[in-house]
Design a protein around this motif. Structure first.
Motif, PDB file in Angstrom:
ATOM      1  N   LEU A  81      15.121  -3.662  -4.447  1.00 40.42           N
ATOM      2  CA  LEU A  81      16.002  -3.969  -4.375  1.00 40.42           C
ATOM      3  C   LEU A  81      16.307  -4.831  -2.817  1.00 40.42           C
ATOM      4  N   LEU A  82      15.384  -5.105  -2.397  1.00 40.50           N
ATOM      5  CA  LEU A  82      15.089  -6.022  -1.620  1.00 40.50           C
ATOM      6  C   LEU A  82      15.162  -7.315  -2.117  1.00 40.50           C
ATOM      7  N   GLN A 100      16.183 -12.197  -4.554  1.00 36.55           N
ATOM      8  CA  GLN A 100      15.989 -13.276  -6.102  1.00 36.55           C
ATOM      9  C   GLN A 100      14.451 -13.932  -6.249  1.00 36.55           C
ATOM     10  N   LYS A 101      13.982 -12.603  -5.828  1.00 37.72           N
ATOM     11  CA  LYS A 101      12.127 -12.221  -5.804  1.00 37.72           C
ATOM     12  C   LYS A 101      11.794 -11.802  -7.296  1.00 37.72           C
ATOM     13  N   GLU A 102      12.412 -10.907  -8.073  1.00 33.25           N
ATOM     14  CA  GLU A 102      12.444 -10.169  -8.385  1.00 33.25           C
ATOM     15  C   GLU A 102      11.103 -10.675  -9.545  1.00 33.25           C
ATOM     16  N   TYR A 103      10.937 -11.512  -9.846  1.00 34.96           N
ATOM     17  CA  TYR A 103       9.576 -11.943 -10.158  1.00 34.96           C
ATOM     18  C   TYR A 103       7.970 -11.475  -9.068  1.00 34.96           C
ATOM     19  N   ILE A 104       8.794 -11.109  -8.786  1.00 38.57           N
ATOM     20  CA  ILE A 104       7.064 -10.335  -8.013  1.00 38.57           C
ATOM     21  C   ILE A 104       7.161  -9.125  -8.313  1.00 38.57           C
ATOM     22  N   CYS A 105       8.160  -8.462  -8.917  1.00 39.74           N
ATOM     23  CA  CYS A 105       8.168  -6.966  -9.173  1.00 39.74           C
ATOM     24  C   CYS A 105       7.284  -7.388 -10.731  1.00 39.74           C
ATOM     25  N   GLY A 148       2.984  -0.605  -4.557  1.00 41.17           N
ATOM     26  CA  GLY A 148       3.003  -1.625  -4.309  1.00 41.17           C
ATOM     27  C   GLY A 148       3.725  -2.244  -4.487  1.00 41.17           C
ATOM     28  N   ILE A 149       5.353  -2.219  -4.875  1.00 40.62           N
ATOM     29  CA  ILE A 149       6.190  -3.228  -4.536  1.00 40.62           C
ATOM     30  C   ILE A 149       6.527  -2.117  -3.375  1.00 40.62           C
ATOM     31  N   GLY A 150       7.087  -1.788  -2.421  1.00 37.43           N
ATOM     32  CA  GLY A 150       6.849  -1.189  -1.227  1.00 37.43           C
ATOM     33  C   GLY A 150       6.330  -2.147  -0.414  1.00 37.43           C
ATOM     34  N   TYR A 151       4.566  -1.858  -0.746  1.00 36.51           N
ATOM     35  CA  TYR A 151       3.364  -2.167   0.336  1.00 36.51           C
ATOM     36  C   TYR A 151       4.045  -3.610   0.512  1.00 36.51           C
ATOM     37  N   LYS A 152       4.804  -4.584  -0.618  1.00 39.85           N
ATOM     38  CA  LYS A 152       5.059  -5.690  -0.485  1.00 39.85           C
ATOM     39  C   LYS A 152       5.917  -5.945   0.334  1.00 39.85           C
ATOM     40  N   CYS A 153       7.236  -5.459   0.106  1.00 43.06           N
ATOM     41  CA  CYS A 153       8.517  -5.677   0.563  1.00 43.06           C
ATOM     42  C   CYS A 153       8.712  -5.152   1.920  1.00 43.06           C
ATOM     43  N   ASN A 154       7.194  -4.515   2.419  1.00 45.40           N
ATOM     44  CA  ASN A 154       7.573  -3.980   4.040  1.00 45.40           C
ATOM     45  C   ASN A 154       6.326  -5.285   4.783  1.00 45.40           C
TER      46      ASN A 154
END
Length: 189
Positions: free
Chosen positions: A67-68, A73-78, A120-126
């Motif tokens: 969600l973050l 507007q960085k869904e491209y990372i996901c 991986g996404i959670g780590y990136k967000c943290n």
């Protein structure tokens, strides 16, 4: 506070994961009706269904931090991360089928894929949003709009899963499990 919103999102995602497990368990009772015409090992079908059900629940329990990135507007990372993991897991699935010829391991790799993607996404967000992914404060007094927006987003996620999975259910009900398997293999290639 964004941390409070994330805590609320986590709580809502966990509730949805539990609802998916409960509803999926109820649907288990109706699975024999879909496969009554065919001569398949129903235990195999049931195990695969349960693995997929667990995978969907795990995706909600571990995927709320996306969600973050979506809000920023960085869904491209996901998408970039998901694509890399998808390619690796698909190659792994092909190797597993070639070596072990075990479909349970093949289907089980989808859980590994979901976990690696969301962790991986959670780590990136943290890392990118330090301190925003959790809140020490107790979640109270959220406006109706925030709850409504998060609820709408979750309904969108559920409907997209239903929409993307309906084709396999319809193909199986009309043409049989063998045809669905051929379609899935064609789609994977």
């Amino acid at each position: 506070n964004i941390g409070e919103i994330m805590k609320l999102a986590r709580k809502l995602y966990y509730m949805i994961a539990i609802m998916v497990l409960v509803l999926g368990g109820i649907i288990c009772a109706f699975l024999p009706l879909m496969f009554s015409k065919e001569k398949y090992d129903f235990t195999l079908i049931l195990v695969i269904y349960i693995i997929q059900l667990v995978n969907l629940s795990i995706s909600y329990m571990t995927g709320y931090k996306r969600l973050l990135l979506i809000a920023d507007q960085k869904e491209y990372i996901c998408l970039k991360w998901d694509s890399k993991i998808l390619v690796c897991v698909q190659i792994g699935r092909i190797i597993v089928l070639g070596i072990f010829k075990n479909y349970f391991i093949y289907v089980g790799l989808c859980i590994v894929q979901t976990l690696i993607q969301n962790i991986g996404i959670g780590y990136k967000c943290n890392k990118e949003y330090k301190g925003l992914c959790s809140s020490e404060k107790k979640v109270v007094n959220f406006t109706y709009n925030i709850k409504n927006d998060i609820g709408n987003f979750l309904c969108h996620r559920i409907s997209s899963v239903i929409y993307s999975a309906t084709d396999n259910v319809v193909i199986t009900a009309i043409l049989g499990l063998g045809t669905t398997g051929l379609y899935s293999n064609y789609y994977m290639v």
